[in-house]
Scaffold this active site. Sequence first.
Site, PDB file in Angstrom:
ATOM      1  N   GLY A  45    -108.487  23.290 -24.238  1.00 55.60           N
ATOM      2  CA  GLY A  45    -107.463  22.556 -23.508  1.00 55.60           C
ATOM      3  C   GLY A  45    -106.077  22.960 -23.987  1.00 55.60           C
ATOM      4  N   GLN A  50     -97.187  22.134 -25.186  1.00 61.45           N
ATOM      5  CA  GLN A  50     -97.631  23.053 -26.236  1.00 61.45           C
ATOM      6  C   GLN A  50     -97.146  24.482 -26.012  1.00 61.45           C
ATOM      7  OE1 GLN A  50    -101.930  21.649 -25.929  1.00 61.45           O
ATOM      8  NE2 GLN A  50    -101.742  22.095 -28.108  1.00 61.45           N
ATOM      9  N   CYS A  92    -106.748  21.107 -32.362  1.00 57.19           N
ATOM     10  CA  CYS A  92    -105.622  21.171 -31.430  1.00 57.19           C
ATOM     11  C   CYS A  92    -104.956  22.519 -31.651  1.00 57.19           C
ATOM     12  CB  CYS A  92    -104.646  20.034 -31.716  1.00 57.19           C
ATOM     13  SG  CYS A  92    -103.166  20.067 -30.682  1.00 57.19           S
ATOM     14  N   LEU A  93    -104.633  23.221 -30.565  1.00 52.22           N
ATOM     15  CA  LEU A  93    -104.030  24.555 -30.717  1.00 52.22           C
ATOM     16  C   LEU A  93    -102.659  24.494 -31.400  1.00 52.22           C
ATOM     17  CD1 LEU A  93    -105.072  26.300 -27.376  1.00 52.22           C
ATOM     18  CD2 LEU A  93    -106.049  26.596 -29.665  1.00 52.22           C
ATOM     19  N   HIS A 134    -107.218  13.709 -25.030  1.00 52.55           N
ATOM     20  CA  HIS A 134    -106.364  14.452 -25.962  1.00 52.55           C
ATOM     21  C   HIS A 134    -105.174  15.093 -25.224  1.00 52.55           C
ATOM     22  CE1 HIS A 134    -105.950  17.345 -29.531  1.00 52.55           C
ATOM     23  NE2 HIS A 134    -105.175  17.889 -28.608  1.00 52.55           N
ATOM     24  N   GLU A 135    -105.459  15.748 -24.100  1.00 50.34           N
ATOM     25  CA  GLU A 135    -104.395  16.481 -23.387  1.00 50.34           C
ATOM     26  C   GLU A 135    -103.419  15.525 -22.695  1.00 50.34           C
ATOM     27  OE1 GLU A 135    -104.058  19.493 -24.127  1.00 50.34           O
ATOM     28  OE2 GLU A 135    -106.072  19.774 -24.969  1.00 50.34           O
ATOM     29  N   HIS A 138    -100.867  14.431 -25.052  1.00 52.67           N
ATOM     30  CA  HIS A 138     -99.782  15.409 -25.274  1.00 52.67           C
ATOM     31  C   HIS A 138     -98.615  15.166 -24.310  1.00 52.67           C
ATOM     32  CE1 HIS A 138    -100.896  18.279 -28.322  1.00 52.67           C
ATOM     33  NE2 HIS A 138    -102.081  18.512 -27.805  1.00 52.67           N
TER      34      HIS A 138
END
Length: 169
Positions: A45, A50, A92-93, A134-135, A138
């Site tokens: 994701g 991000q 998480c990236l 999660h996304e 963000h």
Amino acid sequence: MILEIVKYGDPILTRSAERVTEFDEKLHKLVDNMFETMYAAPGVGLAAPQVGLLKRLFVMDCSSGKDTKQKLVLINPVINMEEGEQIGEEGCLSFPGIYVQVKRPQRVVVRAQDINGSEFDLDILDLEARCVSHETDHLDGDLFIEYLSPLKRDLVKRKIKKRIKQGDW
Ligand SMILES: [Zn+2]
């Protein structure tokens, strides 16, 4: 084109993103680039903040490219229902190499717009529900470490500070 992924410490990650209003060629290009960036990372994701853009959209693919049905873009998503809970390891990236146990809803019902602006609903479970939760966070400037106890969160932050000092972040 692979975009640069913003890491924890950049204030953009804690800001709230704005609704997408233009469903134009520029948006199509951004979504293509976000998928390319996510697959290359690799991750399941990736949200627009991000890659440094305060726009309410994210891409995801919990099959990591194996099942095209799981390749999803959610624009202006709104979670309308959450049910149950699951505890599992999450990354998480924007936090490379950091994995922590996070509690998320087991089922999520979300309404979003697709790349052309058409609305659709998703009723999803398990890993996909975790990913959408999660996304979507963000887009509101919320990060997964906020779900940790203050003690654990502090440990993670100290680990990151050390890596920043070592030039490894
Ligand atoms: Zn993330």
